[in-house]
Design a protein around this motif. Structure first.
Motif, PDB file in Angstrom:
ATOM      1  N   VAL A  94       0.823  -1.208   0.000  1.00 39.69           N
ATOM      2  CA  VAL A  94       0.000   0.000   0.000  1.00 39.69           C
ATOM      3  C   VAL A  94       0.864   1.268   0.000  1.00 39.69           C
ATOM      4  O   VAL A  94       0.594   2.202  -0.753  1.00 39.69           O
ATOM      5  CB  VAL A  94      -0.982  -0.026   1.197  1.00 39.69           C
ATOM      6  N   PRO A  95       1.936   1.330   0.800  1.00 39.35           N
ATOM      7  CA  PRO A  95       2.740   2.560   0.805  1.00 39.35           C
ATOM      8  C   PRO A  95       3.315   2.905  -0.569  1.00 39.35           C
ATOM      9  O   PRO A  95       3.454   4.089  -0.887  1.00 39.35           O
ATOM     10  CB  PRO A  95       3.875   2.255   1.780  1.00 39.35           C
ATOM     11  N   HIS A  96       3.650   1.889  -1.378  1.00 42.65           N
ATOM     12  CA  HIS A  96       4.181   2.183  -2.709  1.00 42.65           C
ATOM     13  C   HIS A  96       3.163   2.983  -3.509  1.00 42.65           C
ATOM     14  O   HIS A  96       3.492   3.978  -4.139  1.00 42.65           O
ATOM     15  CB  HIS A  96       4.516   0.887  -3.457  1.00 42.65           C
ATOM     16  N   LEU A 129      -1.411   6.556 -10.494  1.00 45.50           N
ATOM     17  CA  LEU A 129      -1.987   5.295 -10.033  1.00 45.50           C
ATOM     18  C   LEU A 129      -1.644   4.153 -10.983  1.00 45.50           C
ATOM     19  O   LEU A 129      -1.339   3.046 -10.552  1.00 45.50           O
ATOM     20  CB  LEU A 129      -3.510   5.417  -9.916  1.00 45.50           C
ATOM     21  N   LEU A 130      -1.660   4.439 -12.279  1.00 44.44           N
ATOM     22  CA  LEU A 130      -1.344   3.388 -13.242  1.00 44.44           C
ATOM     23  C   LEU A 130       0.122   2.973 -13.122  1.00 44.44           C
ATOM     24  O   LEU A 130       0.455   1.789 -13.133  1.00 44.44           O
ATOM     25  CB  LEU A 130      -1.655   3.852 -14.661  1.00 44.44           C
ATOM     26  N   TYR A 131       0.986   3.981 -13.013  1.00 49.48           N
ATOM     27  CA  TYR A 131       2.383   3.657 -12.768  1.00 49.48           C
ATOM     28  C   TYR A 131       2.498   2.729 -11.576  1.00 49.48           C
ATOM     29  O   TYR A 131       3.162   1.701 -11.604  1.00 49.48           O
ATOM     30  CB  TYR A 131       3.179   4.924 -12.435  1.00 49.48           C
ATOM     31  N   ALA A 132       1.834   3.144 -10.502  1.00 48.87           N
ATOM     32  CA  ALA A 132       1.937   2.387  -9.253  1.00 48.87           C
ATOM     33  C   ALA A 132       1.389   0.982  -9.433  1.00 48.87           C
ATOM     34  O   ALA A 132       1.991   0.008  -8.982  1.00 48.87           O
ATOM     35  CB  ALA A 132       1.198   3.124  -8.137  1.00 48.87           C
ATOM     36  N   ALA A 133       0.250   0.871 -10.124  1.00 48.07           N
ATOM     37  CA  ALA A 133      -0.363  -0.437 -10.301  1.00 48.07           C
ATOM     38  C   ALA A 133       0.567  -1.382 -11.066  1.00 48.07           C
ATOM     39  O   ALA A 133       0.803  -2.520 -10.663  1.00 48.07           O
ATOM     40  CB  ALA A 133      -1.694  -0.305 -11.024  1.00 48.07           C
ATOM     41  N   VAL A 134       1.095  -0.877 -12.169  1.00 50.03           N
ATOM     42  CA  VAL A 134       1.975  -1.721 -12.975  1.00 50.03           C
ATOM     43  C   VAL A 134       3.225  -2.092 -12.173  1.00 50.03           C
ATOM     44  O   VAL A 134       3.693  -3.233 -12.192  1.00 50.03           O
ATOM     45  CB  VAL A 134       2.342  -1.014 -14.292  1.00 50.03           C
ATOM     46  N   LEU A 135       3.753  -1.113 -11.444  1.00 53.74           N
ATOM     47  CA  LEU A 135       4.949  -1.373 -10.646  1.00 53.74           C
ATOM     48  C   LEU A 135       4.675  -2.415  -9.564  1.00 53.74           C
ATOM     49  O   LEU A 135       5.454  -3.352  -9.352  1.00 53.74           O
ATOM     50  CB  LEU A 135       5.444  -0.074 -10.020  1.00 53.74           C
ATOM     51  N   VAL A 136       3.554  -2.268  -8.860  1.00 57.71           N
ATOM     52  CA  VAL A 136       3.229  -3.215  -7.791  1.00 57.71           C
ATOM     53  C   VAL A 136       3.023  -4.616  -8.379  1.00 57.71           C
ATOM     54  O   VAL A 136       3.513  -5.609  -7.831  1.00 57.71           O
ATOM     55  CB  VAL A 136       1.974  -2.765  -7.013  1.00 57.71           C
ATOM     56  N   PHE A 137       2.338  -4.673  -9.518  1.00 55.59           N
ATOM     57  CA  PHE A 137       2.139  -5.963 -10.175  1.00 55.59           C
ATOM     58  C   PHE A 137       3.485  -6.605 -10.488  1.00 55.59           C
ATOM     59  O   PHE A 137       3.717  -7.779 -10.236  1.00 55.59           O
ATOM     60  CB  PHE A 137       1.330  -5.764 -11.467  1.00 55.59           C
ATOM     61  N   TYR A 144      12.005   2.751  -9.486  1.00 53.33           N
ATOM     62  CA  TYR A 144      11.260   3.560  -8.507  1.00 53.33           C
ATOM     63  C   TYR A 144      11.559   5.027  -8.666  1.00 53.33           C
ATOM     64  O   TYR A 144      10.662   5.853  -8.775  1.00 53.33           O
ATOM     65  CB  TYR A 144      11.706   3.207  -7.086  1.00 53.33           C
ATOM     66  N   GLY A 145      12.831   5.340  -8.601  1.00 53.05           N
ATOM     67  CA  GLY A 145      13.257   6.730  -8.551  1.00 53.05           C
ATOM     68  C   GLY A 145      12.816   7.477  -9.795  1.00 53.05           C
ATOM     69  O   GLY A 145      12.291   8.588  -9.726  1.00 53.05           O
ATOM     70  N   LEU A 197      13.522  11.290   0.036  1.00 46.29           N
ATOM     71  CA  LEU A 197      13.069  10.605   1.243  1.00 46.29           C
ATOM     72  C   LEU A 197      12.878   9.117   0.987  1.00 46.29           C
ATOM     73  O   LEU A 197      13.359   8.260   1.720  1.00 46.29           O
ATOM     74  CB  LEU A 197      11.722  11.180   1.663  1.00 46.29           C
ATOM     75  N   LEU A 198      12.175   8.837  -0.096  1.00 49.33           N
ATOM     76  CA  LEU A 198      11.884   7.437  -0.413  1.00 49.33           C
ATOM     77  C   LEU A 198      13.180   6.665  -0.638  1.00 49.33           C
ATOM     78  O   LEU A 198      13.344   5.541  -0.170  1.00 49.33           O
ATOM     79  CB  LEU A 198      11.009   7.354  -1.661  1.00 49.33           C
ATOM     80  N   LEU A 199      14.121   7.297  -1.334  1.00 51.09           N
ATOM     81  CA  LEU A 199      15.368   6.594  -1.621  1.00 51.09           C
ATOM     82  C   LEU A 199      16.206   6.432  -0.361  1.00 51.09           C
ATOM     83  O   LEU A 199      16.849   5.412  -0.161  1.00 51.09           O
ATOM     84  CB  LEU A 199      16.156   7.348  -2.690  1.00 51.09           C
TER      85      LEU A 199
END
Lengths: 555, 385
Positions: A154-156, A199-207, A440-441, A488-490
């Protein structure tokens, strides 16, 4: 940026990415380590893997887990981002650092936290068993694995969604509210669609992350014989007795083959990205949505997620760090101790490891953001084949589990003479981290860049600024919030990274991650947990200092 | 306002925690890079008692080299005292100790040798078969240690591979939760127990996964060589759906918490170390036979500081060095060093895994895959997952 500079940057990135990947691909067609004598071209590695029933089972499990966790993580992540960033939900703003906690912790340690909390003799399980007589869940089932994988990712999604929401002016929402739409309708039909690219970026990345998931399945599924691609790959180290790089390379190629169509899909979905431009010439103050009585269910929802994903496992880890024993029939009051911390402080090189880790995370994290920003500028508003190629390239390093990526990068530094002097320095380690986390970055930075309307930059050019000056003085300041967020994330990611550096470490360049790996192998789970607790404290203090600092500066 | 207070509190807490550790480490760290109290001239670089006088040349050459780089699978923490003692004996040599897992040692070493970029001077690993393979493939150099007469024949191969410990392979069990009457004292009793109470021990037995762990594979194949009854044991194990791990730490933790009741084929030193800290862990040396493993040391042919490595090998094998290992529950390869605490009696029938070419059979692909297939089939025979 002029054309030549853009191309030069893209080519440089391609070389850095393709060198280790190329080695791995070359390795997959050989019958021994590529550097050994008497090796031959051979398809035997492919034959072995593609004839192994365990491989197909692992592939099936990975597909199932990826799908499940994406379906869980994306809606929850988007909803949490909306609630925390855009509404007047009271008293939860300080929860935000907690939200990111699952990312602070290396996945193996977090998975172990779940065992200590929800396992057959975990703290929570025993408490529930006392209460109702039985434990209503089985932590080691596939359902639990999918659920936890989803919840911990979820955090991603949250990070991408909240970054986008923050830079979204509230004028469009205000317009919707003014014409009579309720807060939910506004959120669903206005705010959410505006952050669709993120959101799409995130979805594809999480998948995709689902396919290289390692820590959770290793701890929760592997002991029962349930494998996923990454744990299957890990097992290939040993199946023939000596590490069989060619077999592992084949699995890496399979993961790459899964990644490429995903990038293609992502690009297709985003072809019309300028629909989502939200930072335009006229900015306006962002105002939170009022959600009224709905804040209570919202609050419960957030609390529940936090409880399962953060509070229980981290609390369990924290407790584990302060006891000598735990489990069924242990009275916690009797076993409290500070011994674990004392023993950890006796561990050689712990301090150097902490300092190196901080150095790598703070300075290296900033440097990595610099690299990613530069690369993003190289393709920014430049819809050519070059940009497309880079999009595909950056995801490739992620196709290798950290330990394999580390090994491949170790080979590059070892066998490529100009790099040899750097092999035993933190620079090699930084390079490995930067490469592994490039996907990610790059996405973090580009998510912010996508929101900058071209007319702002065009205006800059019209009044006579050079392209470089527009980037430096106009675009860069506009995405500053996004860049700090990426840093921060990195920082967090680099602090908790554990497997990538294993092959690159040498006396003097130890990092916390490498200590964790060696302790994990040889018996000291108590020390692993203690070190992780310390690691979490470090990340926490770093994040909070930075947040406090950032707030002061803005306020 | 509330947020800022929270931020500050957390930040202060985190900093204090790291600060506390820093302070503790600076105070206590036995390996901190400050000089150990100056050794008396007599002890510096003098030839150890019983060694030939020409040994002084090795010491002199080692001092010229000045550095010793070790790749080891033994936790740095476990050898802190050993290394400190070595440094005090030979203060001119700076020791770099890289603590890696056994697969990493192997991968890293063969790549570094191939690149001719310099590698470790000393490899020390519990993956006996991988170490023997390195010797067999010509990666090691021969050195006749003056300590060799004190070692059993089974511990030395070609003067290139030296077994440095003799650690029993044991059962570890949870004393709190395992019924006292059930505790098995032999492999045969364990098989009988699992046959008698498969339901009670369902999900409660743990060990290394031989498909994923090199040492796990080594121990179970050694079992099968000692007795054909091992396959009866595997057959009895199947219905209990054992949890199979690759990490010793993960496994011991399950025994501690009671999630598992018994772990078989554990490396004795880890189990003893744990039981010395936590009274709920019991350790059994099976009395029908006890496998004994050894951490194998070798000096690479490509070592850049071979003399320093020789000094370290001799020190490691000496009575003085072995006492340090004993203190960390690693049983000595020498007969003149007592058993570690927690091992009251060494069973009569110990089966030392020989340091020698027989281990190479382990790495033969066909044999290996055939064994694993049989393991899987036997384990799954009665419908276990």
């Amino acid at each position: 940026m002029n054309r030549n500079l853009r191309i030069a940057l893209i080519v440089a990135a391609a070389i850095a990415i393709l060198a280790p990947i190329g080695l791995v691909i070359w390795q997959s067609f050989l019958d021994g380590p590529f550097f050994a004598r008497n090796i031959h071209l051979s398809l035997n590695a492919f034959r072995f893997v593609f004839n192994d029933p365990a491989f197909y089972k692992a592939l099936g499990n990975s597909a199932l887990i990826s799908t499940g966790m994406t379906l869980i993580a994306v809606p929850i992540g988007a909803l949490l981002a909306l609630l925390l960033v855009r509404t007047d939900l009271p008293g939860v703003r300080w929860l935000e650092p907690l939200m990111l906690a699952p990312m602070f912790i290396s996945s193996i340690v977090l998975a172990f936290g779940f065992v200590v909390a929800f396992g057959p003799v975990g703290f929570v399980s025993l408490w529930v068993k006392d209460l109702i007589g039985f434990i209503p869940w089985n932590l080691y089932s596939k359902t639990s694995l999918i659920l936890l994988a989803g919840l911990t990712h979820v955090p991603h999604v949250y990070i991408y969604a909240s970054t986008a929401l923050r830079s979204l002016g509230s004028d469009v929402e205000d317009a919707a509210r003014a014409t009579g739409a309720g807060p939910f309708r506004t959120a669903l039909t206005v705010s959410l669609p505006m952050i669709m690219p993120s959101l799409l970026y995130a979805a594809v990345l999480v998948f995709f992350l689902g396919f290289e998931l390692f820590g959770l399945p290793l701890i929760l599924a592997d002991p029962q014989g349930v494998q996923v691609l990454a744990t299957y790959l890990y097992g290939l180290t040993n199946v023939l007795g000596v590490p069989s790089y060619q077999l592992m390379a084949v699995v890496v190629i399979v993961i790459i083959a899964i990644a490429l169509p995903l990038v293609f899909l992502q690009r297709r979905l985003l072809q019309n990205a300028n629909r989502y431009i939200s930072v335009k010439g006229k900015a306006s103050q962002s105002r939170p949505l009022r959600i009224g009585a709905w804040k209570w269910p919202a609050f419960v929802f957030i609390a529940l997620w936090l409880l399962i994903t953060v509070v229980a496992p981290v609390g369990a880890l924290l407790m584990r760090a302060f006891v000598s024993s735990w489990g069924e029939g242990v009275d916690i009051g009797q076993v409290l101790t500070l011994n674990n911390f004392r023993e950890l402080s006796e561990y050689p090189n712990v301090i150097r490891g902490i300092i190196n880790t901080l150095l790598l995370a703070v300075v290296g994290g900033a440097a990595a953001v610099g690299v990613y920003t530069l690369l993003n500028f190289a393709t920014h508003r430049w819809p050519t084949k070059w940009s497309a190629a880079l999009d595909y390239l950056v995801l490739l390093p992620r196709a290798m589990p950290g330990i394999i990526a580390g090994l491949a990068i170790f080979w590059v530094f070892l066998f490529f003479p100009p790099l040899q002097p750097f092999r035993q320095t933190l620079l090699a380690m930084w390079f490995a981290y930067m490469l592994v986390w490039m996907a990610y970055g790059m996405r973090l930075v580009s998510a912010s860049l996508l929101q900058i309307a071209p007319e702002l930059e065009e205006a800059g050019r019209v009044v006579g600024a050079s392209a470089g000056r527009v980037s430096r003085e106009l675009t860069l300041p506009l995405i500053r919030a996004g860049l700090i967020g990426s840093w921060l994330l990195l920082f967090v990611t680099f602090v908790r990274e554990y497997s990538t550096g294993v092959y690159l470490l040498s006396p003097g360049t130890e990092v916390i991650g490498s200590l964790l790996v060696s302790l994990w192998a040889t018996g000291g789970v108590d020390l692993v947990v203690t070190l992780s607790v310390l690691n979490i404290a470090m990340v926490c203090s770093g994040l909070l200092l930075l947040a406090a600092f950032g707030k002061k500066k803005n306020g | 306002m509330q947020r800022r207070t929270f931020l500050t509190l957390c930040a202060v807490g985190g900093t204090a925690a790291s600060g506390g550790l820093l302070w503790n480490a600076l105070r206590d760290d036995p390996l901190a890079d400050r000089p150990v109290r100056p050794p008396s001239p007599a002890s510096v670089a003098s030839v150890p008692a019983g060694y030939s006088r020409s040994y002084a040349q090795i010491i002199e050459a080692a001092k010229q080299e000045g550095v010793l780089s070790i790749y080891s699978a033994t936790d740095a923490r476990e050898v802190a005292a050993l290394l400190a003692d070595f440094r005090s004996l030979y203060p001119g040599i700076s020791v770099e100790y890289a603590d890696l897992n056994s697969t990493e040692i192997y991968s890293r070493f063969i790549a570094e040798v191939a690149a001719r970029e310099g590698t470790a001077d000393f490899l020390w690993s519990s993956a006996m078969d991988l170490q023997i393979k390195l010797v067999n493939d010509g990666y090691a150099q021969a050195y006749a240690s003056p300590e060799k007469p004190a070692l059993p024949d089974s511990a030395v191969w070609k003067n290139e591979a030296y077994g440095t410990t003799a650690e029993p392979i044991v059962f570890a069990y949870n004393k709190r939760l395992m019924p006292a009457g059930d505790v098995p004292h032999s492999h045969a009793e364990l098989t009988a127990l699992l046959q008698r109470k498969p339901d009670f021990y369902r999900d409660k037995i743990t060990s290394y996964n031989p498909e994923k762990s090199g040492v796990g594979f080594l121990y179970i194949t050694q079992d099968a060589q000692v007795t054909g009854d091992t396959w009866d044991f595997v057959r009895a194990l199947g219905p209990t759906a054992p949890k199979l791990y690759t990490s010793t730490g993960a496994m011991m933790e399950r025994v501690v918490s009671g999630e598992s009741l018994l772990a078989f084929n554990m490396i004795g030193s880890y189990a003893l170390e744990r039981s010395s800290k936590d009274p709920s862990v019991g350790v059994i040396l099976p009395n029908d036979y006890t496998l004994v493993m050894s951490r194998i040391a070798l000096i690479p042919a490509d070592a850049r500081h071979p003399n320093a490595a020789k000094l370290f090998l001799d020190f490691l094998l000496s009575k003085r060095g072995q006492e340090h290992l004993r203190a960390r529950h690693m049983r000595s390869i020498r007969s003149d060093v007592a058993a570690p605490e927690g091992v009251d009696e060494i069973p009569q029938d110990t089966r030392e895994i020989r340091v020698g070419p027989a281990l190479l059979a382990n790495l033969d692909q066909e044999t290996r895959l055939r064994f694993l297939r049989r393991w899987r089939d036997t384990l799954g025979a009665k419908g276990a997952a």
